[in-house]
Design a protein around this motif. Structure first.
Motif, short mmCIF file in Angstrom:
data_model
loop_
_atom_site.label_atom_id
_atom_site.label_comp_id
_atom_site.label_asym_id
_atom_site.label_seq_id
_atom_site.Cartn_x
_atom_site.Cartn_y
_atom_site.Cartn_z
N THR A 89 0.82 -1.22 0.00
CA THR A 89 0.00 0.00 0.00
C THR A 89 0.85 1.27 0.00
OG1 THR A 89 -0.15 0.15 2.42
CG2 THR A 89 -1.78 -1.22 1.30
N LEU A 90 2.12 1.15 0.33
CA LEU A 90 2.97 2.33 0.48
C LEU A 90 3.19 3.10 -0.82
CD1 LEU A 90 5.67 1.20 3.07
CD2 LEU A 90 3.52 2.43 3.43
N PRO A 91 3.35 2.45 -2.00
CA PRO A 91 3.50 3.24 -3.22
C PRO A 91 2.31 4.16 -3.48
CG PRO A 91 4.20 0.99 -3.62
CD PRO A 91 3.59 1.01 -2.26
N PHE A 92 1.10 3.72 -3.13
CA PHE A 92 -0.08 4.57 -3.31
C PHE A 92 -0.01 5.79 -2.40
CE2 PHE A 92 -1.37 0.37 -4.68
CZ PHE A 92 -2.08 0.64 -5.84
N TYR A 93 0.39 5.59 -1.15
CA TYR A 93 0.47 6.72 -0.23
C TYR A 93 1.69 7.58 -0.53
CZ TYR A 93 -3.27 4.57 2.33
OH TYR A 93 -4.49 4.04 2.68
N SER A 94 2.72 6.99 -1.08
CA SER A 94 3.87 7.78 -1.51
C SER A 94 3.46 8.76 -2.61
CB SER A 94 4.99 6.86 -2.00
OG SER A 94 6.08 7.61 -2.48
N HIS A 95 2.68 8.26 -3.56
CA HIS A 95 2.17 9.14 -4.62
C HIS A 95 1.20 10.18 -4.05
CE1 HIS A 95 -0.48 10.31 -7.99
NE2 HIS A 95 0.61 10.15 -8.74
N TYR A 96 0.39 9.75 -3.11
CA TYR A 96 -0.56 10.65 -2.45
C TYR A 96 0.17 11.82 -1.77
CZ TYR A 96 -4.96 11.56 0.09
OH TYR A 96 -6.12 12.10 0.58
N VAL A 97 1.25 11.50 -1.10
CA VAL A 97 2.05 12.53 -0.43
C VAL A 97 2.67 13.47 -1.45
CG1 VAL A 97 4.14 12.92 0.91
CG2 VAL A 97 2.53 11.16 1.62
N ARG A 98 3.18 12.91 -2.53
CA ARG A 98 3.93 13.72 -3.50
C ARG A 98 3.04 14.70 -4.25
NH1 ARG A 98 5.46 12.95 -8.77
NH2 ARG A 98 4.52 10.86 -8.81
N VAL A 99 1.83 14.28 -4.66
CA VAL A 99 0.96 15.16 -5.46
C VAL A 99 -0.14 15.81 -4.64
CG1 VAL A 99 1.42 13.76 -7.50
CG2 VAL A 99 -0.62 13.30 -6.14
N SER A 100 -0.26 15.42 -3.36
CA SER A 100 -1.25 16.02 -2.45
C SER A 100 -2.68 15.82 -2.92
CB SER A 100 -0.96 17.52 -2.26
OG SER A 100 0.30 17.71 -1.72
N ARG A 101 -2.96 14.74 -3.59
CA ARG A 101 -4.34 14.42 -3.98
C ARG A 101 -4.45 12.93 -4.28
NH1 ARG A 101 -5.62 18.03 -8.88
NH2 ARG A 101 -4.34 19.45 -7.64
N TRP A 102 -5.68 12.40 -4.13
CA TRP A 102 -5.93 10.99 -4.38
C TRP A 102 -6.49 10.86 -5.80
CZ3 TRP A 102 -4.59 6.62 -2.03
CH2 TRP A 102 -5.21 5.43 -2.42
N ILE A 103 -5.81 10.09 -6.65
CA ILE A 103 -6.20 9.99 -8.06
C ILE A 103 -6.67 8.58 -8.44
CG2 ILE A 103 -4.55 11.81 -8.66
CD1 ILE A 103 -2.80 9.57 -9.90
N PHE A 104 -6.75 7.68 -7.46
CA PHE A 104 -7.00 6.28 -7.78
C PHE A 104 -8.46 5.87 -7.66
CE2 PHE A 104 -2.66 6.62 -6.06
CZ PHE A 104 -1.94 6.24 -7.19
N GLY A 105 -9.34 6.80 -7.33
CA GLY A 105 -10.76 6.49 -7.29
C GLY A 105 -11.24 5.97 -5.96
N ASP A 106 -12.58 5.87 -5.84
CA ASP A 106 -13.20 5.50 -4.57
C ASP A 106 -12.93 4.05 -4.19
OD1 ASP A 106 -15.20 6.36 -2.42
OD2 ASP A 106 -16.13 4.53 -3.19
N PHE A 107 -13.02 3.13 -5.15
CA PHE A 107 -12.81 1.72 -4.85
C PHE A 107 -11.40 1.47 -4.32
CE2 PHE A 107 -11.18 -2.44 -6.23
CZ PHE A 107 -12.06 -3.27 -5.55
N MET A 108 -10.41 2.05 -4.98
CA MET A 108 -9.02 1.86 -4.54
C MET A 108 -8.78 2.55 -3.20
SD MET A 108 -7.49 -0.15 -6.52
CE MET A 108 -5.79 0.11 -5.98
#
Length: 354
Positions: A89-108
């Motif tokens: 799960t860390l790569p998703f939160y790493s991206h979340y931290v870097r761009v300051s937004r969630w881009i993977f949708g509600d299901f993810m």
């Protein structure tokens, strides 16, 4: 998450899976956000790489020798799976931290949040199971030896995974990808707005089930195990005692600061303790730092629980010798056999403790 004045920006604390009420100007928290982007992204990446290599090797070794598995091996296997689920799960939160937004949708959002919590709790619970198993097999060996069967291990494994999933259900069900209050084009992954119930639930489960109870079990069991080991006639007892102390100390040092920081933030949000701008910013900075170091525990688990054991280390070297040509070229067959013979005398004790 509350809506502030139009002159203020709601800063989403995406690292901690629960909301908070903003009381500081954005300028005060911009340094915290910048620090997260610079500090967390590379650290999450490093934890992912090291954790994947270490835990994947544990899984491979135990699968290869599955016919010789006991309860300890099954717990090690599931502990490695828990850590792998957590670090994926860390790569998703790493991206979340870097761009300051969630881009993977509600299901993810729901899947990643729930998987993150499931991996966290199952890892803690399997460490508790391993601690209790060590206690029973060392302090009460004559009573429980016949109960340490493969069937009992499978039942216990299923129970731990079901318990972890149950504790993490709110993350699967209630987290959602929602628009930021100040920017409709920016999505966040969090519990629903104004959901103080789930904030308190998350704080309670992480602190009590993730730290207090495991630490009490470790201290209580190991305080009985160490005197028993000291009386044993084994040349390895001092190494084992040091290892036990290391397990408890590392667990406490990595997780206690993070849980304390989260609790301080909870008290701030409820105005139970002072929350001036400097104190507010410092607490959030401490959460960021302590959380990052707590996550490194999944990299250390293979070293603490698996690679220190002589039997497991011997198997890992054999596997690496086959997978990586030239890896063990410096280890002669005679030295490898000599090391194997020397370790057999303490293999029973090492297996029970590890």
């Amino acid at each position: 998450m509350s809506v502030e004045n139009t002159s203020m920006t709601t800063e989403y604390d995406y690292s901690f899976f629960y909301e908070y009420n903003e009381t500081c100007p954005p300028d005060d928290l911009s340094s915290v956000k910048d620090f997260k982007q610079v500090f967390l992204t590379p650290l999450y990446s490093l934890v992912f790489i090291l954790g994947f290599i270490g835990n994947a090797l544990v899984v491979c070794v135990l699968v290869k020798h599955r016919n010789q598995s006991n309860l300890t091996d099954i717990c090690l296997f599931n502990l490695a799976l828990s850590d792998l689920l957590f670090i994926f799960t860390l790569p998703f939160y790493s991206h979340y931290v870097r761009v300051s937004r969630w881009i993977f949708g509600d299901f993810m959002c729901r899947l990643i949040s729930g998987s993150h919590q499931t991996g966290f709790f199952s890892s803690i619970f399997f460490m508790v199971v391993m601690t209790l198993d060590r206690y029973m097999i060392i302090v009460h060996a004559h009573r429980v030896a016949r109960y340490r069967t493969m069937r009992a291990a499978i039942i216990l494994t299923v129970f731990v995974w079901m318990l972890s999933l149950f504790v993490s259900l709110p993350d699967f069900i209630f987290t959602e990808a929602m628009k930021n209050d100040s920017d409709s084009q920016r999505f966040e992954c969090d519990y629903p707005q104004n959901s103080t119930v789930w904030e308190r639930y998350d704080l309670f489960t992480v602190n009590v089930l993730g730290l207090v109870i495991p630490l009490l079990v470790m201290v209580g069991c190991y305080s009985r195990i160490i005197p028993t080991l000291v009386t044993m006639r084994t040349t390895k007892k001092h190494r084992i005692v040091k290892l036990i102390i290391c397990i408890v100390v590392v667990f406490f040092l990595l997780w206690a600061p993070y849980n304390i920081s989260r609790f301080l933030k909870f008290l701030q949000d409820r105005n139970i303790i002072p929350s001036d701008h400097t104190w507010y910013k410092n607490v959030r900075m401490s959460i960021t730092v302590t959380e990052a170091f707590a996550y490194t525990h999944c990299c250390l688990n293979p070293i603490i629980y698996a690679f220190v054991g002589q039997k497991f280390m011997r198997r890992a070297l054999q596997l690496l010798k086959k997978l990586v040509p030239g890896y063990s070229r410096g280890l002669s067959d005679s030295s490898f056999r000599r090391s194997s013979v020397m370790s057999r005398s303490s293999e029973v004790t090492s297996t029970n403790v590890m």
